[in-house]
Design a protein around this motif. Structure first.
Motif, PDB file in Angstrom:
ATOM      1  N   LEU A 138      37.502 -14.808 -11.086  1.00 49.71           N
ATOM      2  CA  LEU A 138      37.842 -13.739 -12.018  1.00 49.71           C
ATOM      3  C   LEU A 138      37.454 -14.094 -13.441  1.00 49.71           C
ATOM      4  O   LEU A 138      37.042 -13.244 -14.209  1.00 49.71           O
ATOM      5  CB  LEU A 138      39.346 -13.439 -11.940  1.00 49.71           C
ATOM      6  CG  LEU A 138      39.873 -13.121 -10.538  1.00 49.71           C
ATOM      7  CD1 LEU A 138      41.308 -12.642 -10.623  1.00 49.71           C
ATOM      8  CD2 LEU A 138      39.004 -12.072  -9.873  1.00 49.71           C
ATOM      9  N   ASP A 139      37.563 -15.373 -13.782  1.00 48.86           N
ATOM     10  CA  ASP A 139      37.249 -15.780 -15.151  1.00 48.86           C
ATOM     11  C   ASP A 139      37.179 -17.293 -15.221  1.00 48.86           C
ATOM     12  O   ASP A 139      38.193 -17.976 -15.117  1.00 48.86           O
ATOM     13  CB  ASP A 139      38.325 -15.266 -16.102  1.00 48.86           C
ATOM     14  CG  ASP A 139      38.097 -15.727 -17.532  1.00 48.86           C
ATOM     15  OD1 ASP A 139      37.029 -16.294 -17.817  1.00 48.86           O
ATOM     16  OD2 ASP A 139      38.995 -15.513 -18.370  1.00 48.86           O
ATOM     17  N   LEU A 140      35.994 -17.799 -15.459  1.00 51.34           N
ATOM     18  CA  LEU A 140      35.852 -19.257 -15.424  1.00 51.34           C
ATOM     19  C   LEU A 140      36.541 -19.940 -16.588  1.00 51.34           C
ATOM     20  O   LEU A 140      36.704 -21.160 -16.589  1.00 51.34           O
ATOM     21  CB  LEU A 140      34.371 -19.660 -15.327  1.00 51.34           C
ATOM     22  CG  LEU A 140      33.425 -19.340 -16.476  1.00 51.34           C
ATOM     23  CD1 LEU A 140      33.469 -20.440 -17.528  1.00 51.34           C
ATOM     24  CD2 LEU A 140      32.012 -19.249 -15.937  1.00 51.34           C
ATOM     25  N   ALA A 141      36.943 -19.176 -17.607  1.00 46.76           N
ATOM     26  CA  ALA A 141      37.659 -19.785 -18.721  1.00 46.76           C
ATOM     27  C   ALA A 141      39.152 -19.890 -18.429  1.00 46.76           C
ATOM     28  O   ALA A 141      39.873 -20.614 -19.094  1.00 46.76           O
ATOM     29  CB  ALA A 141      37.451 -18.979 -20.005  1.00 46.76           C
ATOM     30  N   ALA A 144      39.075 -22.784 -13.835  1.00 46.68           N
ATOM     31  CA  ALA A 144      38.321 -23.910 -14.369  1.00 46.68           C
ATOM     32  C   ALA A 144      38.595 -25.149 -13.515  1.00 46.68           C
ATOM     33  O   ALA A 144      37.678 -25.869 -13.122  1.00 46.68           O
ATOM     34  CB  ALA A 144      38.694 -24.157 -15.824  1.00 46.68           C
ATOM     35  N   ALA A 187      28.605 -21.052 -11.885  1.00 48.60           N
ATOM     36  CA  ALA A 187      29.915 -20.432 -12.075  1.00 48.60           C
ATOM     37  C   ALA A 187      29.813 -19.044 -12.698  1.00 48.60           C
ATOM     38  O   ALA A 187      29.176 -18.874 -13.732  1.00 48.60           O
ATOM     39  CB  ALA A 187      30.782 -21.330 -12.953  1.00 48.60           C
ATOM     40  N   CYS A 188      30.436 -18.065 -12.066  1.00 48.67           N
ATOM     41  CA  CYS A 188      30.349 -16.685 -12.518  1.00 48.67           C
ATOM     42  C   CYS A 188      31.738 -16.057 -12.634  1.00 48.67           C
ATOM     43  O   CYS A 188      32.637 -16.400 -11.882  1.00 48.67           O
ATOM     44  CB  CYS A 188      29.544 -15.858 -11.530  1.00 48.67           C
ATOM     45  SG  CYS A 188      27.988 -16.601 -11.032  1.00 48.67           S
ATOM     46  N   SER A 189      31.883 -15.133 -13.554  1.00 46.71           N
ATOM     47  CA  SER A 189      33.154 -14.428 -13.739  1.00 46.71           C
ATOM     48  C   SER A 189      32.987 -12.945 -13.468  1.00 46.71           C
ATOM     49  O   SER A 189      31.991 -12.348 -13.871  1.00 46.71           O
ATOM     50  CB  SER A 189      33.657 -14.599 -15.171  1.00 46.71           C
ATOM     51  OG  SER A 189      33.623 -15.951 -15.572  1.00 46.71           O
ATOM     52  N   LEU A 201      34.013 -29.539 -17.217  1.00 45.87           N
ATOM     53  CA  LEU A 201      34.138 -28.078 -17.250  1.00 45.87           C
ATOM     54  C   LEU A 201      35.568 -27.605 -17.048  1.00 45.87           C
ATOM     55  O   LEU A 201      35.875 -26.427 -17.260  1.00 45.87           O
ATOM     56  CB  LEU A 201      33.195 -27.430 -16.232  1.00 45.87           C
ATOM     57  CG  LEU A 201      33.383 -27.676 -14.744  1.00 45.87           C
ATOM     58  CD1 LEU A 201      34.381 -26.673 -14.165  1.00 45.87           C
ATOM     59  CD2 LEU A 201      32.058 -27.503 -14.035  1.00 45.87           C
ATOM     60  N   ALA A 202      36.458 -28.500 -16.637  1.00 41.76           N
ATOM     61  CA  ALA A 202      37.859 -28.109 -16.487  1.00 41.76           C
ATOM     62  C   ALA A 202      38.607 -28.223 -17.817  1.00 41.76           C
ATOM     63  O   ALA A 202      39.684 -27.673 -17.985  1.00 41.76           O
ATOM     64  CB  ALA A 202      38.546 -28.964 -15.433  1.00 41.76           C
ATOM     65  N   ALA A 204      35.581 -25.022 -20.972  1.00 39.68           N
ATOM     66  CA  ALA A 204      35.688 -23.828 -20.137  1.00 39.68           C
ATOM     67  C   ALA A 204      35.436 -22.588 -21.000  1.00 39.68           C
ATOM     68  O   ALA A 204      34.667 -21.700 -20.627  1.00 39.68           O
ATOM     69  CB  ALA A 204      37.061 -23.758 -19.485  1.00 39.68           C
ATOM     70  N   GLU A 205      36.037 -22.565 -22.174  1.00 39.97           N
ATOM     71  CA  GLU A 205      35.818 -21.447 -23.093  1.00 39.97           C
ATOM     72  C   GLU A 205      34.363 -21.400 -23.543  1.00 39.97           C
ATOM     73  O   GLU A 205      33.754 -20.335 -23.645  1.00 39.97           O
ATOM     74  CB  GLU A 205      36.700 -21.606 -24.339  1.00 39.97           C
ATOM     75  CG  GLU A 205      38.120 -21.115 -24.165  1.00 39.97           C
ATOM     76  CD  GLU A 205      38.216 -19.596 -24.249  1.00 39.97           C
ATOM     77  OE1 GLU A 205      37.266 -18.951 -24.731  1.00 39.97           O
ATOM     78  OE2 GLU A 205      39.247 -19.056 -23.812  1.00 39.97           O
ATOM     79  N   ARG A 253      32.270 -19.999 -20.971  1.00 42.12           N
ATOM     80  CA  ARG A 253      32.476 -18.565 -20.870  1.00 42.12           C
ATOM     81  C   ARG A 253      31.668 -17.837 -21.932  1.00 42.12           C
ATOM     82  O   ARG A 253      31.130 -16.750 -21.699  1.00 42.12           O
ATOM     83  CB  ARG A 253      33.974 -18.257 -21.014  1.00 42.12           C
ATOM     84  CG  ARG A 253      34.332 -16.832 -20.688  1.00 42.12           C
ATOM     85  CD  ARG A 253      33.722 -16.440 -19.335  1.00 42.12           C
ATOM     86  NE  ARG A 253      34.514 -15.454 -18.671  1.00 42.12           N
ATOM     87  CZ  ARG A 253      34.320 -14.137 -18.773  1.00 42.12           C
ATOM     88  NH1 ARG A 253      33.336 -13.683 -19.496  1.00 42.12           N
ATOM     89  NH2 ARG A 253      35.091 -13.309 -18.129  1.00 42.12           N
ATOM     90  N   GLU A 287      28.208 -17.818 -20.668  1.00 38.94           N
ATOM     91  CA  GLU A 287      28.051 -16.840 -19.595  1.00 38.94           C
ATOM     92  C   GLU A 287      27.950 -15.419 -20.155  1.00 38.94           C
ATOM     93  O   GLU A 287      27.107 -14.633 -19.718  1.00 38.94           O
ATOM     94  CB  GLU A 287      29.236 -16.918 -18.629  1.00 38.94           C
ATOM     95  CG  GLU A 287      29.071 -15.992 -17.434  1.00 38.94           C
ATOM     96  CD  GLU A 287      30.341 -15.809 -16.628  1.00 38.94           C
ATOM     97  OE1 GLU A 287      31.438 -16.114 -17.149  1.00 38.94           O
ATOM     98  OE2 GLU A 287      30.252 -15.347 -15.485  1.00 38.94           O
ATOM     99  N   VAL A 332      25.125 -19.243 -15.543  1.00 45.58           N
ATOM    100  CA  VAL A 332      25.363 -20.632 -15.959  1.00 45.58           C
ATOM    101  C   VAL A 332      25.557 -21.553 -14.776  1.00 45.58           C
ATOM    102  O   VAL A 332      26.430 -21.317 -13.941  1.00 45.58           O
ATOM    103  CB  VAL A 332      26.702 -20.825 -16.706  1.00 45.58           C
ATOM    104  CG1 VAL A 332      26.536 -21.868 -17.781  1.00 45.58           C
ATOM    105  CG2 VAL A 332      27.317 -19.555 -17.143  1.00 45.58           C
TER     106      VAL A 332
END
Lengths: 349, 349
Positions: A75-78, A83, A102-104, B77-78, B83-84, B87, B90, B100
């Motif tokens: 849903l959201d990699l951030a 994450a 990685a995709c959101s 990336l965690a 992570a931000e 994003r 992306e 990405v």
DNA sequence: AGCCGGATTACAAACGTTACAAGAGCGCGG
DNA sequence: CCGCGCTCTTGTAACGTTTGTAATCCGGCT
């Protein structure tokens, strides 16, 4: 012989030329070194270094070598939950020389569909997905067309796909049982504008636990939804607090769809001058790093995020195995009781 | 005509056969629809749907079409900061139909090198990297071999590469100036076992600010390092607290390399019964979501994480532009003063 | 001296796509 | 009635690999 980096890319042809051998000999050095005479091999290796040869993955793929790239659709990699999940995927993949794309989706089925298409075009090794679209036919199609699909937190029913999941119903039950045992009789469940499957199941778990405790969910459970502008989930939650506080009879506890929302809820309650847990209890979900350090420390349901990702990646890698059978890996959530929950206030009926 | 999904992948050949045309006509429908007769075009499109045609990206790449995949190499990336950042990358990429490929180095130069190799092999569109290895020659080589490289938070000097950066020295100065203005004269700087460039520059900023305030950095600045088992950075920080508390004369403030570490520091101080900010002040770095909700709310240096990623991706996409010139995008950090900083205690000299 | 087998290396086709040059069909004017 | 130009379609080669098969070389054997 020195390290003169030719500009642009050079392929086997350049290497072959530099080493005075044919292209296939270069290929042999790469894929079956043992059949090449040591002397020739060395010469070729030196030539590779000299021209700065880098094998061309896509060309290999064309010849049938599988791609080292695995798609991850979340849903959201951030979002710290995803994450961590992606990190678990990455860790398992890296042992096999693979990588995560990685995709959101931002909860948009259209975006999910588009991403599935893009990943298929890239001929990735497989796709790990936390689906937002409840309809599985597209995923099945993707799988049938040759791209393995691993589901995360999706009821697999008898789908012919691998899956990993943590039991969301049980998670909801854990949270609700805890609150009920503290004496709460009216509980708000805070969700987003749309329910991904996991959230709906958590609510269902709450409902089950309330029923099991002899309560009528229609009275005991208050449904609250945030207007979900996906990025500002913290402030959206803060706004939802007002709505909860205005509800009569007033809930004495809030179960939030995740810790990030709980963060906003705590903030909103603080701003409204409502003390946690004295006046109202708050339960989160996910057990993110910061949960234990909030003020008050957040009671929450723990999910094995990293392991979840790792398990998904392992299932995916196993799909290459000729005698692979689709299967499902299950995890159980665990309640972490901390300072944000307590018995309801006295006057709270 | 119906949706009989052929198992496995089908290419243009199958489509051509199904539509009764040649492969090149199918290709034309895809890349220059206007030159195909409408009737034929429809027939081909129907055939594509019937056989479930999905274009094969890698084969396209072989013919010179650039890959839609962009590599992102970060420390972890965690980590919410990255992570931000990812994003942001992306979001910018998705507007161009790109994606990405997110990788973590865990601060290991060897892993970074390996990832650069893997990404080059995949012939990605470009690489966005937060380098851990200070030596830029490898990156230059990668760039010269045709894979554009965008640096994040790396002193570019006169490297022939694009870069985005937030001024870390200024960030360190902001934190230190704030503490000095509150009256602190002895400040601990908490770092990890190894310093990535940004952390070193923040320390340098602190040193500069102390000097500018007429203090002797050798006395006013206490260097503390965590034994950095990368994943448990929270608990490692908690352990570092003991070391700081044992230092004499005792620091009255701690500047942490990032908010995650600050989280652990607050935890450790809490466990040790030291009150923040009454007995000691704490400053974080990054301004992650949870910073404002900690107890006490964390004073920290804000970084425009999402914008940073977006800017990097935009620079990368621009590399395809024929008249692209390498350039650098700069951002400034901003101090967020909250409740974790206050004047030092009286007796604290 | 001719032949054989083993050890090396070279050739050629194929993977799915693209782009260019060339071919087919057709209507129109001469 | 022929040929021209037009539109639309097709053949072909190439991208960088991999792999199966054929060619080459060598010494040793008969």
């Amino acid at each position: 012989m020195a390290d003169r980096a030719g500009l642009g890319r050079s392929g086997m042809r350049e290497v072959a030329q530099a080493a005075g051998v044919s292209v296939s000999t270069v290929a042999n050095v790469l894929s079956r070194p043992s059949i090449v005479a040591p002397q020739t091999r060395h010469r070729v290796e030196q030539a590779m270094a000299a021209v700065g040869y880098v094998p061309h993955g896509p060309a290999r793929q064309l010849r049938g070598v599988p791609s080292p790239i695995v798609g991850s659709i979340t849903l959201d990699l951030a979002n710290p939950f995803y994450a961590e999940l992606n990190r678990g995927i990455e860790d398992a993949l890296s042992e096999a020389g693979c990588m995560v794309l990685a995709c959101s989706t931002d909860l948009q089925p259209a975006k999910e569909k588009q991403l599935l298409g893009l990943l298929q075009e890239q001929a990735v090794r497989g796709i790990i997905i936390s689906p937002i679209d409840p309809d599985p036919t597209l995923l099945l199609q993707v799988s049938q067309r040759g791209t393995p699909v691993i589901l995360i937190d999706h009821p697999r029913r008898q789908l012919d796909l691998c899956a990993v999941a943590v039991d969301d119903v049980a998670g909801g039950e854990l949270a609700a049982e805890h609150l009920v045992s503290l004496g709460h009789r009216r509980i708000a469940f805070l969700a987003g504008a749309i329910d991904p499957g996991p959230v709906a199941r958590r609510r269902e778990g709450v409902r089950l636990a309330l029923t099991a405790a002899g309560l009528d969910p229609a009275r005991a459970l208050v449904d609250v939804r945030m207007s979900d502008h996906h990025r500002s989930s913290v402030s959206a939650a803060a706004r939802a607090v007002a709505q909860i506080l205005a509800t009569r009879p007033a809930p004495t506890a809030i179960i939030c769809l995740n810790d990030t929302a709980a963060l906003g809820v705590l903030e909103g309650l603080d701003a409204a001058g409502v003390r946690v847990p004295d006046e109202i209890s708050v339960v989160g979900y996910d057990d993110l790093h910061f949960a234990a350090r909030l003020s008050p420390a957040l009671t929450t349901v723990h999910q094995p995020k990293h392991q979840l990702g790792r398990a998904a990646a392992e299932l995916l890698l196993d799909e290459a195995n000729p005698d692979h059978t689709h299967r499902e890996t299950h995890f159980r959530p665990a309640l972490k009781v901390r300072a944000s929950t307590a018995p309801p206030p006295r006057r709270g009926r």
